[in-house]
Design a protein around this motif. Sequence first.
Motif, short mmCIF file in Angstrom:
data_model
loop_
_atom_site.label_atom_id
_atom_site.label_comp_id
_atom_site.label_asym_id
_atom_site.label_seq_id
_atom_site.Cartn_x
_atom_site.Cartn_y
_atom_site.Cartn_z
N SER A 1 0.96 -1.12 -0.10
CA SER A 1 0.01 -0.17 -0.07
C SER A 1 0.97 1.35 0.02
O SER A 1 1.99 1.21 0.40
N ARG A 2 0.44 2.48 -0.59
CA ARG A 2 1.15 3.53 -0.74
C ARG A 2 0.74 4.59 0.40
O ARG A 2 -0.45 4.31 0.78
N MET B 1 -5.00 0.06 -0.26
CA MET B 1 -6.39 0.37 0.40
C MET B 1 -7.51 0.09 -0.60
O MET B 1 -7.31 0.33 -1.63
N ASP B 2 -8.38 -0.68 0.04
CA ASP B 2 -9.57 -1.00 -0.96
C ASP B 2 -10.54 0.03 -0.76
O ASP B 2 -10.56 0.98 0.09
N LYS B 3 -11.06 0.24 -1.94
CA LYS B 3 -12.14 1.33 -2.14
C LYS B 3 -13.17 1.26 -1.03
O LYS B 3 -13.68 0.22 -0.63
N ARG B 4 -13.38 2.59 -0.54
CA ARG B 4 -14.51 2.50 0.64
C ARG B 4 -15.97 2.07 0.05
O ARG B 4 -16.47 1.52 0.82
N GLY C 1 -9.46 -2.66 -9.78
CA GLY C 1 -10.01 -1.54 -10.70
C GLY C 1 -9.04 -1.17 -11.78
O GLY C 1 -9.32 -0.35 -12.62
N ILE C 2 -7.98 -1.74 -11.75
CA ILE C 2 -6.67 -1.25 -12.61
C ILE C 2 -5.70 -2.39 -12.81
O ILE C 2 -5.49 -3.17 -12.21
N VAL C 3 -5.32 -2.40 -14.23
CA VAL C 3 -4.32 -3.44 -14.46
C VAL C 3 -3.04 -2.59 -14.69
O VAL C 3 -2.81 -1.69 -15.70
N ARG D 1 -11.34 10.78 -2.42
CA ARG D 1 -10.31 9.62 -2.37
C ARG D 1 -10.72 8.78 -3.61
O ARG D 1 -9.60 8.33 -3.80
N ALA D 2 -11.90 8.81 -4.01
CA ALA D 2 -11.85 7.68 -5.24
C ALA D 2 -11.52 8.15 -6.48
O ALA D 2 -11.46 7.53 -7.29
N LEU D 3 -11.09 9.39 -6.57
CA LEU D 3 -10.76 10.02 -7.77
C LEU D 3 -9.00 9.82 -8.25
O LEU D 3 -8.38 9.66 -7.30
N SER D 4 -8.88 9.53 -9.29
CA SER D 4 -7.38 9.32 -9.76
C SER D 4 -6.56 10.78 -9.40
O SER D 4 -7.30 11.72 -9.24
N GLY D 5 -5.41 10.54 -9.30
CA GLY D 5 -4.61 11.61 -9.04
C GLY D 5 -4.71 12.83 -9.86
O GLY D 5 -4.62 13.93 -9.50
N GLY D 6 -5.00 12.66 -11.08
CA GLY D 6 -4.77 13.65 -12.09
C GLY D 6 -6.22 14.45 -11.86
O GLY D 6 -6.47 15.67 -11.93
N ASN D 7 -7.20 13.70 -11.73
CA ASN D 7 -8.44 14.28 -11.52
C ASN D 7 -8.56 14.98 -10.12
O ASN D 7 -9.35 15.97 -10.02
N GLN D 8 -8.00 14.61 -9.09
CA GLN D 8 -7.84 15.02 -7.74
C GLN D 8 -7.07 16.65 -8.13
O GLN D 8 -7.89 17.68 -7.54
N ARG E 1 2.84 17.45 -10.72
CA ARG E 1 3.40 16.01 -10.19
C ARG E 1 2.43 14.96 -10.37
O ARG E 1 1.30 14.93 -9.82
N GLY E 2 3.08 13.95 -10.94
CA GLY E 2 2.39 12.56 -11.06
C GLY E 2 1.16 12.51 -11.92
O GLY E 2 0.41 11.87 -11.95
N LEU E 3 1.32 13.51 -12.86
CA LEU E 3 0.17 13.50 -13.88
C LEU E 3 0.56 13.36 -15.46
O LEU E 3 1.86 13.29 -15.65
N ASP E 4 -0.21 12.66 -16.13
CA ASP E 4 0.16 12.25 -17.36
C ASP E 4 0.06 13.60 -18.43
O ASP E 4 -0.33 14.47 -18.12
N VAL E 5 0.70 13.41 -19.69
CA VAL E 5 1.16 14.49 -20.48
C VAL E 5 -0.14 15.26 -21.03
O VAL E 5 -0.21 16.56 -21.04
N1 LIG Z 1 -3.56 2.82 -2.86
C1 LIG Z 1 -4.76 2.95 -3.71
N2 LIG Z 1 -5.59 2.28 -3.58
C2 LIG Z 1 -6.92 1.97 -4.26
N3 LIG Z 1 -6.88 2.63 -5.29
C3 LIG Z 1 -5.72 3.31 -5.80
C4 LIG Z 1 -4.62 3.64 -4.89
N4 LIG Z 1 -3.75 4.41 -5.88
C5 LIG Z 1 -4.27 4.74 -6.66
N5 LIG Z 1 -5.41 4.17 -6.82
C6 LIG Z 1 -6.41 4.11 -8.06
O1 LIG Z 1 -5.68 3.96 -9.09
C7 LIG Z 1 -6.02 5.02 -10.22
C8 LIG Z 1 -4.68 5.73 -10.67
O2 LIG Z 1 -4.36 6.36 -9.52
P1 LIG Z 1 -3.12 7.56 -9.61
O3 LIG Z 1 -2.95 8.15 -8.53
O4 LIG Z 1 -1.80 6.64 -10.00
O5 LIG Z 1 -3.50 8.16 -10.69
P2 LIG Z 1 -2.88 8.78 -11.99
O6 LIG Z 1 -2.35 7.47 -12.92
O7 LIG Z 1 -1.80 9.70 -11.40
O8 LIG Z 1 -4.05 9.64 -12.57
P3 LIG Z 1 -4.46 10.40 -13.78
O9 LIG Z 1 -4.19 9.44 -14.80
O10 LIG Z 1 -5.77 10.98 -13.68
O11 LIG Z 1 -3.35 11.28 -13.91
C9 LIG Z 1 -6.99 5.64 -9.45
O12 LIG Z 1 -8.40 5.20 -10.04
C10 LIG Z 1 -7.09 5.44 -8.25
O13 LIG Z 1 -8.06 5.69 -7.49
#
Ligand SMILES: Nc1ncnc2c1ncn2[C@@H]1O[C@H](COP(=O)(O)OP(=O)(O)OP(=O)(O)O)[C@@H](O)[C@H]1O
Lengths: 348, 320, 352, 511
Positions: free
Chosen positions: B319-320, C1-4, D16-18, D400-407, D430-434
Motif C-alpha cells: 500500500s502507498r 487500500m481497498d476502495k471504500r 479496478g486497474i491493470v 479519495r476515489a478519484l485518480s490523482g490527475g482528477n484530484q 506532479r504525478g500527472l500524465d502528459v
Molecule cells: N492505494 C490505492 N488504493 C486504491 N486505489 C488506488 C490507490 N492508488 C491509486 N488508486 C487508484 O488507481 C487509479 C490511478 O491512481 P493514480 O493516483 O496513480 O492516478 P494517475 O495515474 O496519476 O491519474 P491520472 O491518470 O488521472 O493522471 C485511480 O483510480 C486511483 O483511485
Amino acid sequence: AGNDDNGTSTGDGDGGTAETSDFTVGMVTDAGGIDDKSFNESSWNGIKDFGEKFNLTEGTNYSYVQSGSIPDFEPNLRGLVREGKELVFGVGFLMEDAMRTVASQNEDAQLAIIDMVVMNEETGEPFENVAHMTFEEHEGSFLVGVVAALESETDQVGFIGGMDSDLIKKFENGFKAGAKAVNPDIEIAVQYVGDFNDATTAQQIANTMYSQGADIIYHAAGGSGNGLITEAINRARNGENVWAIGVDQDQYEDGIYDGEKSVMLTSMVKRVDVAVADVAERTMNGDFPGGEILVYGLEENGVGIADSTQNLSDGIEDQVNEYRDSILSGDVEVPMTDEEYEEYLNGL
Amino acid sequence: MDIMQVLALVIPAAIYAGVPLILTALGGLFSERAGVVNIGLEGLMISGAFIGIVSTLWLEGAGVGAASPWIALIIAAIVGALFALFHAVASISFRADQIVSGVAINFLALGLAIFLTRLFFGRGQTDYIQNRIFRTNVAGLSEIPFIGPLFFSNAYVTSYVALALVFVVYYVIFYTPFGLRLRSVGEHPMAADTMGVNVNKMRYVAVMLSGAFGALGGAVFAVTVSGNFSATTIVGQGFMALAVLIFGRWNPLGVLGAGLFFGLAQALSTTGAQLPFFSEIHPVFLLIAPYVLTIIALTGFVGKNAAPKAIGKPYIKGSR
Amino acid sequence: MDKRNKFGKLSGLLIPIISIFLGVLIGAILMLISGYNPIVAYSALLRGIFSDSYYIGETIRAMTPLILAGLAVAFAYRTGLLNIGVEGQLIVGWLAAVYVGSALDLPMIIHLPLSILAGALAGALWGFLPGFLKARFEVHEVIVTIMMNYIALYSANAIIRAFLIVPGERTESIYPSASLQSDFLQSITDYSRLHYGFVIAILACVIMWFVLWKTKKGYELRAVGFNQHASKYAGMNVKSNVVLAMVISGAFAGVAGAMEGLGTYGYMSILSGFSGVGFDGIAVALLGANTAIGVFLSSFLFGGLQVGSLTMQQQAGVPMELVDIVIALIIFFVASSYIIRWVTNRIKKGGI
Amino acid sequence: MSYVIEMNNIRKEFPGIVANDNITLQLKEGEIHALLGENGAGKSTLMNVLFGLYQPEKGNIRVRGEDVEITDPNIANRLGIGMVHQHFMLVENFTVTENIVLGNEPTKAGRLNIRKAAKEVAEISKQYGLKVDPYAKIEDISVGMQQRVEILKTLYRGAEILIFDEPTAVLTPQEIQELIGIMKKLVAEGKSIILITHKLKEIMSVCDRCTVIRRGRGIGTVDVKTSSEAKLAEMMVGREVNFSVEKTPAEPKETVLKIENVTMKNSRKVEALKGLDLEIRAGEIVGLAGVEGNGQSELIEAITGLRKVDGGHIYLNSNEITNHPPRKVTEAGVGHIPEDRHKHGLVLDFSIGENIVLQTYYNEPYSKMGILQYPKIYEKARELIDDYDVRTPSEYTEARALSGGNQQKAIIAREVDRSPDFLIAAQPTRGLDVGAIESIHTRLIKERDKGRAILLMSLELDEVLNVSDRIAVIYDGKIVDIVDADKTNEKELGLLMAGGKRQKEGEENRG
Ligand SMILES: Nc1ncnc2c1ncn2[C@@H]1O[C@H](COP(=O)(O)OP(=O)(O)OP(=O)(O)O)[C@@H](O)[C@H]1O
Ligand SMILES: Nc1ncnc2c1ncn2[C@@H]1O[C@H](COP(=O)(O)OP(=O)(O)OP(=O)(O)O)[C@@H](O)[C@H]1O
Ligand SMILES: [Mg+2]
Ligand SMILES: [Mg+2]
C-alpha cells in the motif's frame, strides 16, 4: 404480568418435594458477594441454615442475586419482588434508598433490610412492609477493643473502617471505647478505606499502621478486610508479632498461615445469620415482623466475641466477660457516635 | 517519625504498587514499539489475574504447595500470550482498528473471566489462594544500613524479577537483532519488509509478548496483593499501565521510572494519612496526584514525538 | 487500500448484522460448552427485554445515558479525536446536575433546563482540558482523558463527602422541579425507572446529526478531524476546532451524567468505581459507526442486552457476563469488518 | 545471449486497474537498462514485482536462466536483487548502519554487533566511493546521503542486480553526475542495473538499452545508441511530443506580490529562509527553481500564512500580509495549488462538492446563518466539474476515489475559480500524465494573460523553463538570481541551483 408466573415456573423444575414448604425467600447482596467473609456471607449462611432446617431447595425456594454496584440494588430487589418471592432481604445499609423505593411501590411485598431502619417519609414511621434489622455493633466492638488493649505489647492498636458512615462509626467508637477502658493511654490509629471491596488499599493502610508500631488491628471493612489479613500474614510469616481482629464472622480460618497458625486474635461476630434465619422463620410462620425495628445486641447474642480463642492469652476471656456483664447491667454505656465517644472519654 | 522511617514505609509500598504496572507497561512496549496500539492492556491484566488465581488454586489442590503461585505466574503469561492473539488476529490480519480491537479485548477479558469464575465457583469471585507470594527480607542485604530497609526488607521477590525483566527488555529492544527489527516494524514497516523482515510475524510476536507481560502484571498483582479474583481485582490498572508506557516514552527504563512514580504516588495516597505533613493534605489531593502529575508531566517535559511512527496502522503489503 | 464504497450503503448495515449474528452464535456455543441451554437463555434474555412494559421501560432507561455517551464518543471520533474520558465527563456532569437540582429551588421551567445545562457545562469543562492540551501542547488526548476519569471520580467523591453528604453515602435528593422522573411513565411501565431523559437523548441525536452535517461549524469540525493540514491550509483554526470538538463531546457526556442524576436516581451516591457507561459509550459509538442513528440503534442493543441479562441470569441461570462476552465479540467482528467484507466479496464473486 | 533477469509476460492487477499487462523485460549482465514510461505506466509496479513486494497474476521470472518465484523481498535479496525505492525506505530514527544491516545483522553472542557492522559499512562505502557517516541518524543527513544509504543497503546484501527507481528526481545536477559515476563503477564491477527515470538525457548518457512501457503495456526494447530522445518520447507517449508550451510573451504590469528580506525557521527549527526577496507582477509567471530543501516549501508557507516568519515583510497589492492567518491571506487574494495534494489540497473523505468550497464554505451563498446550503454547494461543484473536465462519477463522490490527475484538476478548479490576484502553483503537474500536464499549463498561461500574478514552483526544470516568464533560483533560503526564461538553459539553472554564480553577460561572451 407474564412475569409473575415466572417465579413459580422456576419452581416447577423439581418434583417430589411434597413435604417441603413452598415458601420462597430471596436475598440481594451488595457488591461484596456471598463469600465476602463478612456480612453478605453471613446473611446467606442464615438463609441456608433456614433452608436446610425446613428442607427447602436452593435455587427454587431460596436464592440470591449479586449486585455489581449501587445502581443494581433497586432493580435486583424489584426483580425478586416481581418474581414473587415471599420475603426479600436487602443486605447492608447502602440499600436504604433502593429499599425505600421498592417498599413504597410494592405495598404487599415482605421485605427486610439489614443494618438500617428505612423511614417512610410520608408517615414518618419505619416502613410497614419492611423488617428493619439492626445490631448493636458498638457493644461487640467494645469487647474486642478490650481484648486488643489487653493483648497489645506496644500499646498501639489500629482500626480500619470500610466506608466512613454512621454504621461503621459504631464499630470504631465501640472499639476505641473498649480499648481506652482498659488502657486510657493506648494509641489508636483510625483510617477508612472508602470502599468495602478494596483489599489493596486496606493492605497498604494496615502496612502503615503496623509499621508505625500498632500490633493489633481491628477491621470493619467487609471485603477490604482481606487486605488487613494479608498484611498481617505477611508480617507474621516474617516473625513479627502482629495480630488482626476480624469482624462479622469468626475469621480465624481466614488468618491461617504456615499450616496451623492464624493471625486472627479474635473476631467481633455479628450474628446476621441467626437474625436472618429468625426473620425468615417468623415470616414463613405468618409472623412477618414488618414495621418492627429488630435490635440484636449482646443480650440477644446478636453480637459478641468469636468462639475461637486459641490465640488469646490466659485469663483474657474472664476479663472480657466482666466487661460484658457491666455493659449488660448498664454500668458501661458504649458510645456509638463521635460525640458520645468524646463524652465517654471525659467520663473515664 | 523520622525521615528514614517514612522512606522505609513509602518506598517498599511504592515498589510493590508499581511493579504490576511496570510489567504490564513492558508488555505494551513490545506491541506499541512494533506499531500495534494496545489499549487492551487492562483486559490482558484481567486475564492474567484470573488465570494466576485459578491455576494457583488448581495447583494447590493438586498438592503442589508453595511453588503454586510461581508456576501459576508462568501459566498466566502463556495464557495471556494466547489470549492476546485475539488482538493480534483482529488488528494485524483482519486490519481492525487497533483501538477498537483493544476495547473489545477489555470487554472480552472481563466478561469471560467473570463468566468462568461463576461457572467454576458458582459466584462472582474465586476462593482465596493459600500459598501467596509473601514478602520476605532478603537474607544479608536487608541488614545493609539505609538501603537495606528501603529495598531489601519486607519485599516481594516478584519485584526483583520485574526489575530484572526491565533490564532484559531494555537489552532485547536496543541490543539485539530482534529488538532492531521490532522497532523498525513500528517505525517504517515497509522499509522493514523490503529488508526481509516479516512485518506481520514480528507484530504477532510483539502482541503476544504484550499478552504475556500484561498477564504477568495482572497475575503478580493477584498472587501477591489481592489473593483472589473478582470483577474488582483489576479496575483501571491496565489503563494506568498505558499511561506509564507513554509517560516512560516507550523506553523500558522510562517505564521503570514512570511505574515507580505512580507507585509512589499511590502509596502516598493511602500511607499519607498517617504521615506527618501529608496527613495535613486533604486525602483527595493525594488520590488524584498521580493523574494530575502525569498530565503536567506530559504537558511539560515529555516530548510529543516519542511514539513509534507507524503506530496504529495495519501494514498492508504494497500500500502507498 | 481497498476502495471504500465498494458495496456502499449495504455494507454499512450488513456488517453490524453479520457481527451481531456471529457474536450471538459464539455466545451460544460458549453456553453449550458450559452446560447451559442457549435457547432457554436467549429466550429469557429476549423476554427480559420485550415481554413486559417494565422491561421495555428499563431498556429505554438504560439506553438514555448510553445514547448520550455514545454520541459523545462518536462526535469526538468524527472530529478525529478519541474521547476515552466520557466516563469522567459523565461523573462531573452528574454531580453538577444534582448539585444544581438540589441546592437551588426554582420553578421547573427554569430549574430543569438549568440543571441539565449544569451537567453539560461540567462535562464540557472536563472535555475542554484534554482538548486544550491537545491543541496547545499536542498532548495525546487518550492519555489525558484517561487521567481525567480518575480525577473526576475521586474529586466527585471527595466533594460529595465534604459538602453534600447525607446518610446513605449520597447527596441530597434533587427537588422535583429539577427531576426528569415521571409518575406517568413509571405507572405505564409498571414501576420501571423510565424517565423523560429519553426525549433529551433523542433530541441530542438530532442535534449531533444537524450540527455535524448541516452547519458550517460541523463542516469545519469534520474537516479538521479528517485532515488537519488541509483544514489549516483552508484557513480554519485547527486548534480552536479541536478544543471545541472536545467541549461539545464533553457536553454530551455531561448530559449523560445529568440523565443519571436527574432521571434515574435523583441524587448522586459516592461511587466506589466507574459507572461503566462511559466505556460502554465507546463500544456503542463504534458499533453505531459513529452516526447518530447508529448510536441510537446500538444503544438499544447494549441497553437491551444489559437489562435482559438480569432476567437471563434469574431465569436461565446463565451469568449475565455472557452478555459482555457477546458484546465484546460483536465489537470484535465489527472492527474486523475487513475480513467480513472479504468473505462476503468472495461469496458474491462465487455466486455470479 | 544470457540474461541475468527475464521477466516474461507479467500481469499485475490492482482493484479496478491493470498496472502491468503482459510486460516483458530482459536484463543483460553488466548493462544499465532503462525503464521508461509516463507516470502511472506501471514501472514501479513491475519492479516491485521483481523485488517480491507484489505477486504477479500472470507471467514468470527467470534469474540467471532459472525459474524463480519471488514471493518475498527476502527471496529477492537471496537472488542478489537489490532495489533503491522511489520513496526511500529508511527508518528515520535509526542510524545509517542500523538501516543498512537491518534484517541481516551481525551478532556477537546474540547481541547486535554494531561496531562490526559499522566497519563493514565503512568498507563497502569506501570500495564504491559512497560517502556516508555510519553513526549518523537518517533524519539528520541530506537526501543525497540517504540515497547512498539506500544503495549501500543493497550492496551490503551482496546484490548483483540493482534496481534504481527514479533516483535522480531528488538530486542536484552535481549529485546526479556523482550518481552516474557510481552506477558506471558498479557496472564495471560486474553488476547489472535497471534504471527508472523520466529524464531522457540521462538515459541517453548512461544506458545501454531501454524498455518502454505505456499504460501498463510493454511497447518494446531498444538499443539506446541507435535511438534518440525524440524517438524514446514518442514510444513512451504514443504520439509525437511537443516539448515546449505555446505562449505569447508576457506583458507584466504592476507589482502584486512583494517579499522583503524574509527570514523563517522551518519545522525542525532550522533557519530555512535567510533574507529572501522576491517581486512578482501582474501578468507574469515566475518560476521558482531549486533543489528540494532549499526553502521552496517554506517560502510558500510564509506567503500563505501557514507558518510564521521571523523577520521581513510580505505585501500583496501593497497591503502587508506578513504573518496574517491563512484565511486572511486567502481573502486578500492569494490562491494556492499545494504541493502535496493529499496532505493540504483535499479532505479525501469529503465529497468533491465539499472540497470545492474548502475555503469559501462560510460565505454566502454556501452558508446562511451558520447553516450550510448544500444545494448551492453542489451546484457550484457541478459547474466546475464541467468547466475543468474533472472525471468523476458525481459531485457526491468522495475525493479519495478519484485518480490523482482528477484530484489535481479539482483543486486547480477550486483555486482558479476564485480568481485570486496571486496564484501559487506548487508542483501542479506532479504525478500527472502528459495530457493533463498540457491542459494545466495552458490553464496557467490563460490566467496569466488575464492579468494574474503566478508563482510556479516545480522540481522539473523542463516545466519551469517552458511555462515561466522569469525564473527565480532559490538556494539556501535566498533567491540567488532571477533570469529570463528564454535567456537561460537547464545547464545554467543547474549550476545556479547548486549555489554557483551566473557568469556576467560580458564574461560569458568572452568565454
Ligand atoms: N492505494 C490505492 N488504493 C486504491 N486505489 C488506488 C490507490 N492508488 C491509486 N488508486 C487508484 O488507481 C487509479 C490511478 O491512481 P493514480 O493516483 O496513480 O492516478 P494517475 O495515474 O496519476 O491519474 P491520472 O491518470 O488521472 O493522471 C485511480 O483510480 C486511483 O483511485
Ligand atoms: N498499491 C496499489 N494499489 C492500487 N493501485 C496501484 C497501487 N500501486 C500502483 N497502483 C496503480 O498502478 C498504476 C501503476 O503505478 P506505478 O506506481 O507502477 O507507476 P509508475 O510507472 O511507477 O509511475 P511514476 O512514474 O509516477 O512512478 C497506477 O495507475 C497506480 O495508481
Ligand atoms: Mg500516478
Ligand atoms: Mg514509480
